[in-house]
Design a protein around this motif. Structure first.
Motif, short mmCIF file in Angstrom:
data_model
loop_
_atom_site.label_atom_id
_atom_site.label_comp_id
_atom_site.label_asym_id
_atom_site.label_seq_id
_atom_site.Cartn_x
_atom_site.Cartn_y
_atom_site.Cartn_z
N LYS A 378 0.82 -1.22 0.00
CA LYS A 378 0.00 0.00 0.00
C LYS A 378 0.85 1.27 0.00
O LYS A 378 0.50 2.29 0.60
CB LYS A 378 -0.95 0.00 1.20
N GLY A 379 2.02 1.17 -0.65
CA GLY A 379 2.88 2.34 -0.79
C GLY A 379 3.64 2.73 0.44
O GLY A 379 4.20 3.82 0.50
N LEU A 380 3.71 1.84 1.45
CA LEU A 380 4.41 2.14 2.69
C LEU A 380 5.76 1.44 2.73
O LEU A 380 5.89 0.28 2.32
CB LEU A 380 3.58 1.71 3.91
N ALA A 381 6.77 2.14 3.25
CA ALA A 381 8.10 1.55 3.38
C ALA A 381 8.24 0.77 4.68
O ALA A 381 9.07 -0.13 4.77
CB ALA A 381 9.17 2.65 3.33
N HIS A 382 7.43 1.11 5.69
CA HIS A 382 7.48 0.40 6.97
C HIS A 382 6.14 0.54 7.65
O HIS A 382 5.33 1.41 7.31
CB HIS A 382 8.59 0.96 7.87
N SER A 383 5.89 -0.31 8.62
CA SER A 383 4.59 -0.32 9.29
C SER A 383 4.34 0.97 10.07
O SER A 383 5.27 1.57 10.62
CB SER A 383 4.51 -1.52 10.25
N LYS A 384 3.10 1.38 10.10
CA LYS A 384 2.75 2.57 10.86
C LYS A 384 3.06 2.36 12.34
O LYS A 384 2.73 1.33 12.91
CB LYS A 384 1.27 2.88 10.68
N GLY A 385 3.71 3.35 12.93
CA GLY A 385 4.08 3.25 14.33
C GLY A 385 5.52 2.86 14.54
O GLY A 385 6.00 2.81 15.66
N ALA A 386 6.26 2.57 13.45
CA ALA A 386 7.66 2.19 13.58
C ALA A 386 8.48 3.39 14.06
O ALA A 386 8.09 4.54 13.91
CB ALA A 386 8.20 1.71 12.23
N VAL A 387 9.65 3.08 14.62
CA VAL A 387 10.50 4.14 15.17
C VAL A 387 10.87 5.16 14.11
O VAL A 387 10.87 6.37 14.36
CB VAL A 387 11.78 3.52 15.79
N ARG A 402 6.69 13.70 6.23
CA ARG A 402 6.92 12.26 6.32
C ARG A 402 6.58 11.55 5.00
O ARG A 402 7.16 10.52 4.68
CB ARG A 402 6.14 11.65 7.48
N GLU A 403 5.64 12.13 4.24
CA GLU A 403 5.33 11.53 2.95
C GLU A 403 6.54 11.57 2.02
O GLU A 403 6.78 10.65 1.24
CB GLU A 403 4.14 12.25 2.30
N LYS A 404 7.33 12.66 2.13
CA LYS A 404 8.53 12.76 1.31
C LYS A 404 9.56 11.73 1.73
O LYS A 404 10.22 11.11 0.89
CB LYS A 404 9.12 14.17 1.42
N HIS A 405 9.69 11.51 3.05
CA HIS A 405 10.63 10.49 3.54
C HIS A 405 10.22 9.11 3.04
O HIS A 405 11.06 8.32 2.59
CB HIS A 405 10.67 10.51 5.07
N ASN A 406 8.93 8.81 3.13
CA ASN A 406 8.43 7.51 2.68
C ASN A 406 8.71 7.33 1.18
O ASN A 406 9.12 6.26 0.72
CB ASN A 406 6.94 7.39 2.94
N THR A 425 -0.19 -7.52 -7.62
CA THR A 425 1.19 -7.08 -7.85
C THR A 425 1.60 -6.04 -6.82
O THR A 425 0.85 -5.11 -6.53
CB THR A 425 1.33 -6.49 -9.27
N TYR A 426 2.79 -6.24 -6.26
CA TYR A 426 3.34 -5.29 -5.28
C TYR A 426 4.68 -4.78 -5.79
O TYR A 426 5.36 -5.42 -6.59
CB TYR A 426 3.55 -5.96 -3.93
N ILE A 427 5.06 -3.61 -5.28
CA ILE A 427 6.36 -3.04 -5.57
C ILE A 427 7.33 -3.45 -4.47
O ILE A 427 7.01 -3.38 -3.29
CB ILE A 427 6.30 -1.50 -5.67
N THR A 428 8.52 -3.88 -4.86
CA THR A 428 9.55 -4.24 -3.89
C THR A 428 10.88 -3.72 -4.42
O THR A 428 10.92 -2.90 -5.35
CB THR A 428 9.58 -5.77 -3.67
N ASN A 429 12.00 -4.15 -3.85
CA ASN A 429 13.30 -3.80 -4.40
C ASN A 429 14.24 -5.00 -4.29
O ASN A 429 13.88 -6.04 -3.74
CB ASN A 429 13.89 -2.55 -3.71
N GLU A 430 15.43 -4.85 -4.84
CA GLU A 430 16.35 -5.98 -4.93
C GLU A 430 16.79 -6.49 -3.56
O GLU A 430 17.03 -7.68 -3.39
CB GLU A 430 17.57 -5.57 -5.76
N LYS A 431 16.90 -5.60 -2.59
CA LYS A 431 17.31 -6.03 -1.25
C LYS A 431 16.28 -6.96 -0.64
O LYS A 431 16.60 -8.02 -0.10
CB LYS A 431 17.52 -4.80 -0.36
N MET A 432 15.00 -6.58 -0.74
CA MET A 432 13.96 -7.44 -0.18
C MET A 432 13.81 -8.74 -0.97
O MET A 432 13.43 -9.77 -0.41
CB MET A 432 12.63 -6.67 -0.11
N LEU A 433 14.15 -8.71 -2.26
CA LEU A 433 14.09 -9.93 -3.05
C LEU A 433 15.15 -10.94 -2.59
O LEU A 433 14.95 -12.15 -2.70
CB LEU A 433 14.28 -9.61 -4.53
N ILE A 434 16.27 -10.44 -2.07
CA ILE A 434 17.28 -11.33 -1.51
C ILE A 434 16.72 -12.08 -0.30
O ILE A 434 16.88 -13.29 -0.15
CB ILE A 434 18.54 -10.54 -1.10
N PHE A 435 16.01 -11.34 0.57
CA PHE A 435 15.41 -11.97 1.74
C PHE A 435 14.29 -12.94 1.33
O PHE A 435 14.13 -14.02 1.92
CB PHE A 435 14.84 -10.91 2.70
#
Length: 634
Positions: A378-387, A402-406, A425-435
């Protein structure tokens, strides 16, 4: 066809691989899983020039007229400037292109082939035994392709690589050869990530291990937990964007499982009143201590020795727990003071992979993954409430929201697409594809089930829902609660054992003897640094005095021998000089100038200089850090 060629070629291969190729008949008889779709036998035919060629399923693997000329024409199109180069072949059919590439100097040819009958036929047409023995031709086939490829390119980190797909093979079975290309791309990306990680965190890891020693001497070994959770379920909680949407289920079924959370998920869980049983911390960066800051629950810490030392010095936060072992030799200072093995937890590059591995080692009947999106759900880089998100409360301004940071997080690495469990279909990146690949590669030997609400589909790991995995009436719920409570009590009893696992007095002695040895070692390293500097300067300025240069070389040899004899100290110091080690062993030569790269003698002198500069810095910093930890223990 030449039977003697086949015998010579097979003799140049490892016996297991040679046997595998020799026992092949037609493609339908192959033991390779990629050959399973080949049902009909094949028959070599003669081309117009008399050379063998092959037709499979209506596709000519080589020219019907002149396969050698076809291969020669294609070879001339491949780049070759006389410098070191790797040709990575995704298929080669009957091997016609190989002789034209092998005649070139300073090249390594890596032939990746999923269908081994091609290799067997090529081995009866050409004699490749000499380049196979010399390592100029490397054959990659069978199982563990990525590991084989990684070994094949070891020490060739800066050689340019040409990807060479074989046209006929791809026309016949494009999907099989496309898998090879994806495997290669994945391996090279993973290698780049690993190199970047090593060079970025080398000094932080060393610092954290040294500074963590006083606190970790009071911890229990993680091996205490191995097998302790038989008969119960463990939920491994990551901090993916969908975690907050799984909170209702985590709350509803909380008494029916042990909850093992990564430290990044802790603030999110506690904000909803969910308290984990175990908290896994791995990340070396100081920011990670903020995930544990002000935590006042009953969760017990699982701590990697390289994790930030600030986490163990918080006024409020988890201060008891279990320590894992580490692949870095510095941990030996602690290991030698224990009553047994600390215990190793397999890792795949992220704290979530470590946590999932630990859950399996604990002997859980079932291990469930939650918050393991591995995508920007849903276009989020990390869960809501994260540090990271909460820190933005203090950083936001009119020009930085914060929208710019995300947004920046989403585009920090090239975006990739990944399929979800429902085909979305979701958007990811190469780092997460390694995991993602790590989870999938380890799915067979682990009892994992994915309960993550959204995000990437993990191939080989079933996807389910809480309601399906935790059914039952009151009696079943009560039974599970009793079993889980019993495991919690066992874990608590381990922490309350009167006798300490690590002997503080022995640890003090270990640190003292190591700092004394480093103090003595530094003078030898300093002499090596001075001599290597003199040698480098003479070569660079082209002012070599034969007499003094010879004396310096002899002195350098003697110093090298002294330094290499200090194996234990070198292993300890190596953690802080990974960039230098990679420069020497992997060709990771971003520290060499163009002049040094072009002058072989100057490059060798520079690498020697870099080694002693790195060793000298590492000796000084390691001695200083261990001394500080020693003062805190006295």
């Amino acid at each position: 066809m030449n039977q003697s060629y086949l015998e010579k070629n097979l003799a140049a291969l490892p016996s297991q691989l040679a046997e595998s190729i020799l026992n092949l008949g037609n493609p339908s008889e192959s033991t390779n899983s990629l050959d399973s779709e080949s049902k009909s036998p094949y028959q070599l035919t003669k081309s117009k020039t008399g050379d063998p060629t092959l037709e499979l399923d209506g596709v000519w693997i080589h020219s019907r007229f002149d396969p050698k000329k076809e291969a020669e024409r294609f070879a001339t199109e491949l780049p070759h400037d006389g410098s070191e180069r790797i040709y990575l072949l995704f298929g080669a059919g009957l091997g016609y292109i190989l002789p034209y590439l092998l005649e070139r100097e300073k090249v390594t040819i890596i032939w990746m082939e999923p269908h081994q009958f091609f290799i067997k036929e090529a081995f009866q047409i050409f004699d490749f035994s000499k380049p196979l023995l010399e390592g100029k031709l490397v054959l990659i086939t069978g199982e563990g392709l990525e590991d084989q490829l990684s070994e094949a390119v070891k020490g060739k980190g800066t050689h340019p690589i040409s990807f060479v797909p074989h046209r006929g093979s791809w026309q016949w079975r494009e999907s099989d050869y496309l898998k090879l290309r994806h495997t290669a791309e994945q391996m090279f990306h993973k290698k780049d990530v690993n190199l970047a990680t090593l060079t970025r965190f080398e000094k932080i890891w060393a610092k954290n291990i040294c500074y963590n020693l006083p606190e970790l001497s009071k911890f229990r070994p993680v091996s205490d937990l191995f097998g302790i959770a038989e008969g119960i379920s463990i939920v491994v909680c990551g901090a993916g964007p969908s975690l907050s949407e799984s909170i209702p289920e985590l709350t509803k079924y909380r008494n029916q499982f042990l909850l093992l959370a990564v430290d990044t998920a802790l603030p999110i869980l506690t904000s909803f009143g969910v308290d984990p049983d175990l908290i896994f911390s791995v990340d070396p960066q100081a920011l990670n201590s903020q995930y544990l800051e002000d935590y006042s629950g009953d969760g017990i810490l699982i701590f990697d020795p390289t994790s930030t030392y600030l986490s163990l010095r918080l006024d409020k936060g988890p201060n008891k727990g279990f320590v894992t072992s580490s692949p870095f030799p510095l941990i030996g200072l602690l290991e030698r003071t224990g009553d047994g093995e600390i215990g190793s937890v397999p890792f795949g590059g992220s704290v979530s992979t470590n946590a999932a591995s630990l859950a399996t080692l604990m002997g859980a009947r079932s291990v469930f993954l939650v918050g393991q999106d591995l995508s920007f759900t849903k276009g989020l880089a990390h869960s809501k409430g994260a540090v990271l998100e909460e820190r933005l409360n203090y950083l936001e301004s009119r020009k930085f929201r914060r929208e710019k940071h995300n947004y920046k997080q989403l585009f920090a690495l090239p975006q990739k697409k990944v399929t979800g469990n429902l085909g979305e279909t979701y958007i990811t990146n190469e780092k997460m594809l390694i995991f993602k690949k790590w989870f999938e590669d380890h799915a067979k030997e682990n009892p994992w089930t994915n309960l993550t609400k959204f995000g990437a589909k993990l191939e080989g790991i079933p996807h389910s829902e809480f309601s399906k995995e935790f059914p039952g009436g009151k009696d079943e719920i009560e039974k599970q609660k009793v079993l889980v409570d019993a495991v919690r009590q066992k874990i608590q009893s381990k922490l309350k054992e009167e006798s300490s696992f690590f002997q503080k007095n022995l640890l003090v002695s270990e640190i003292k003897s190591t700092t004394e040895a480093l103090l003595d070692f530094v003078s030898t390293v300093k002499r090596g640094l001075n001599v290597s500097q003199r040698i480098y300067n003479q070569i660079k300025l082209n002012q070599i005095n034969p007499k003094t240069f010879t004396e310096d070389i002899k002195q350098m040899d003697a110093i090298d021998e002294q330094v290499s004899g200090k194996k234990g100290l070198n292993e300890i110091l190596s953690l802080g000089i990974q960039r230098v080690i990679l420069t020497i062993t992997e060709g990771y030569d971003d520290q060499l100038t163009l002049e040094e790269k072009e002058n072989a003698r100057l490059a060798v002198a520079k690498k020697s200089l870099l080694l002693y500069e790195g060793l000298y810095t590492s000796v000084q910093s390691t001695k200083r850090m261990l001394t500080k930890s020693l003062y805190r223990m006295l």
